[in-house]
Enzyme design. Structure first.
Site, PDB file in Angstrom:
ATOM      1  N   GLU A  97     -49.499 125.894  35.694  1.00  6.83           N
ATOM      2  CA  GLU A  97     -49.104 124.585  35.184  1.00  6.83           C
ATOM      3  C   GLU A  97     -47.814 124.705  34.387  1.00  6.83           C
ATOM      4  O   GLU A  97     -47.538 125.747  33.790  1.00  6.83           O
ATOM      5  CB  GLU A  97     -50.186 124.058  34.232  1.00  6.83           C
ATOM      6  CG  GLU A  97     -51.518 123.883  34.896  1.00  6.83           C
ATOM      7  CD  GLU A  97     -52.634 123.632  33.893  1.00  6.83           C
ATOM      8  OE1 GLU A  97     -52.360 123.068  32.819  1.00  6.83           O
ATOM      9  OE2 GLU A  97     -53.767 124.009  34.196  1.00  6.83           O
ATOM     10  N   CYS A 110     -42.521 123.494  28.909  1.00  5.89           N
ATOM     11  CA  CYS A 110     -43.499 124.516  28.534  1.00  5.89           C
ATOM     12  C   CYS A 110     -43.884 125.285  29.800  1.00  5.89           C
ATOM     13  O   CYS A 110     -44.276 124.690  30.802  1.00  5.89           O
ATOM     14  CB  CYS A 110     -44.722 123.828  27.925  1.00  5.89           C
ATOM     15  SG  CYS A 110     -46.049 124.980  27.519  1.00  5.89           S
ATOM     16  N   CYS A 117     -55.226 134.647  32.186  1.00  2.39           N
ATOM     17  CA  CYS A 117     -54.852 135.374  30.977  1.00  2.39           C
ATOM     18  C   CYS A 117     -55.950 136.372  30.635  1.00  2.39           C
ATOM     19  O   CYS A 117     -57.130 136.085  30.822  1.00  2.39           O
ATOM     20  CB  CYS A 117     -54.663 134.393  29.816  1.00  2.39           C
ATOM     21  SG  CYS A 117     -54.077 135.191  28.299  1.00  2.39           S
ATOM     22  N   CYS A 121     -59.077 134.521  24.343  1.00  5.56           N
ATOM     23  CA  CYS A 121     -59.276 133.652  23.172  1.00  5.56           C
ATOM     24  C   CYS A 121     -60.400 132.655  23.482  1.00  5.56           C
ATOM     25  O   CYS A 121     -60.380 132.009  24.536  1.00  5.56           O
ATOM     26  CB  CYS A 121     -57.984 132.924  22.824  1.00  5.56           C
ATOM     27  SG  CYS A 121     -56.616 134.057  22.492  1.00  5.56           S
ATOM     28  N   CYS A 124     -59.789 128.827  24.584  1.00  4.66           N
ATOM     29  CA  CYS A 124     -58.660 128.548  25.490  1.00  4.66           C
ATOM     30  C   CYS A 124     -59.111 128.508  26.945  1.00  4.66           C
ATOM     31  O   CYS A 124     -59.848 129.392  27.404  1.00  4.66           O
ATOM     32  CB  CYS A 124     -57.583 129.616  25.307  1.00  4.66           C
ATOM     33  SG  CYS A 124     -56.159 129.386  26.392  1.00  4.66           S
ATOM     34  N   CYS A 340     -52.792 123.899  27.603  1.00  6.03           N
ATOM     35  CA  CYS A 340     -52.651 124.912  28.646  1.00  6.03           C
ATOM     36  C   CYS A 340     -53.937 125.216  29.402  1.00  6.03           C
ATOM     37  O   CYS A 340     -55.007 125.296  28.836  1.00  6.03           O
ATOM     38  CB  CYS A 340     -52.069 126.190  28.076  1.00  6.03           C
ATOM     39  SG  CYS A 340     -52.793 126.714  26.529  1.00  6.03           S
TER      40      CYS A 340
END
Ligand code: SAH
Length: 357
Positions: A97, A110, A117, A121, A124, A340
């Site tokens: 994205e 952005c 990832c 976290c 997230c 995100c």
């Protein structure tokens, strides 16, 4: 003589020197590279055919050797505040994205740097399924160019934030050349001070970014004022520790002169107590620091939320009284889930054990 045929490469993976060398190898004048780059970065063309002052023979060679855009835009959302978000399908079917945010004078993009990832976290959406792969330099730049082409003729990208999917400092080999192209005159010509790299806090990567020698803004996602709590919210912290991060950010400030921003996602009942604000103040008051508080954006499968406005105000107040500079992030594009990883997540199925954990 044998001729080697290779499948077309992504033009955006080549920097200026690489494209000049290719032009030379084709028997073309080196200035053709700058001409081609002007069309790509300055004049918003979408095909080689539209590069009118590039000779037809060279355009044919470009077609033969390169692709310009490889991703497909599979979703394009426009929020009521004119924030726009693209879900891009990459050549291998993966998704990332990128977002365009408009403020009076600013046009900020952005960018994502990885598919997924690995940092984990807990609040997230990007890391729920781990990391699949790094993006290439060209795949990072392509996001910028796609968003650039959404702008009106009189609008220009003014700022870049590397705050999309992925951990940018885990993919510096691809990110640094992309930032260099955005920075240089024949690229987007954006000053390094207008670009921000946001990291979970990888000390080695922070030092490498500083060594690059450009005054990029650095934002560190701290999210907790002590290691015990940070290990729970940002699991990768168990291998790093807040002290090592602050040592690296102090060095970053020393060598670049840029004040470091600390991001802190406020999670109700987890890291939003006044005691946490006091501890955070203790860490940052004597540093040239800015704290950006981010009320948790809801993520569909996760059972976590932002604190109340009253609790947030208390947190701000405690930090300010400790002498720390603090802002609360404005929400942009809330009605299109611009935070995100959320759109990409809809393209994936989340394993239940991850959600339950
Ligand atoms: N890996 C980089 C970039 C992540 S995205 C980093 O850790 O900084 C940029 C910021 O958005 C980070 O501070 C991240 O922690 C935060 N973020 C991620 N999910 C969020 C959510 N659901 N609500 C609020 N902020 C979130």
């Amino acid at each position: 003589m044998t001729s080697v045929t290779t499948s077309p490469r992504r033009l955006l993976d080549l920097d200026r020197a690489g494209l000049s060398a290719w032009c030379a190898a084709q028997g073309e004048a080196p200035y053709r590279a700058d001409q081609i780059r002007r069309w790509v970065y300055g004049k918003r063309v979408n095909t080689f055919d539209d590069m009118h002052d590039v000779p037809a023979g060279l355009r044919a060679k470009l077609h033969e050797h390169f692709t310009l855009f490889e991703s497909q835009i599979v979703r394009h959302q426009v929020a009521s505040d004119r924030t726009e978000k693209l879900l891009c399908e990459l050549a291998d079917g993966e998704h990332v994205e990128c977002v365009l945010m408009r403020e009076t004078q600013r046009r900020t993009v952005c960018l994502s740097t990885q598919v997924g990832c690995a940092m984990g976290c807990v609040f997230c959406a990007s890391g729920l399924n781990g990391v699949k792969r790094n993006l290439s330099t060209g795949e990072i730049l392509e996001q910028v160019l796609r968003l650039d082409r959404l702008l009106a003729a009189d609008e220009r990208i003014t700022n870049v934030v590397v705050m999309g999917i992925g951990e940018p400092l885990a993919n510096l080999n691809a990110l640094l050349p992309a930032l260099a192209t955005l920075n240089e005159k024949g690229g987007l010509g954006l000053g390094a001070r207008r670009m921000t790299v946001s990291t979970v806090g990888l000390p080695e990567g922070i030092r490498q970014l500083a060594a690059h020698g450009k005054p990029f803004n650095l934002a560190v996602s701290l999210h907790a004022p002590n290691d015990e709590l940070r290990n729970r919210i940002v699991p990768v912290n168990a291998r790093i520790g807040i002290d090592a991060i602050l040592a690296a950010t102090d060095d970053y400030f020393q060598s670049t002169g840029r004040r470091v921003t600390y991001e802190y996602v406020l999670l109700r009942g987890l890291n939003d107590a006044e005691e946490h604000a006091r501890q955070l103040g203790g860490l940052l008051a004597r540093r040239n620091a800015h704290v950006n508080l981010i009320p948790m954006n809801p993520v569909e499968p996760l059972d976590m939320a932002a604190p109340s406005a009253v609790q947030t105000a208390k947190f701000v107040d405690t930090l300010e009284r400790a002498g720390v500079n603090v802002t609360v992030r404005k929400r942009k594009g809330a009605d299109i889930e611009a935070a995100c990883g959320q759109l990409r997540l809809q393209t994936e199925t989340v394993p239940l054990d991850v959600v339950a954990g």
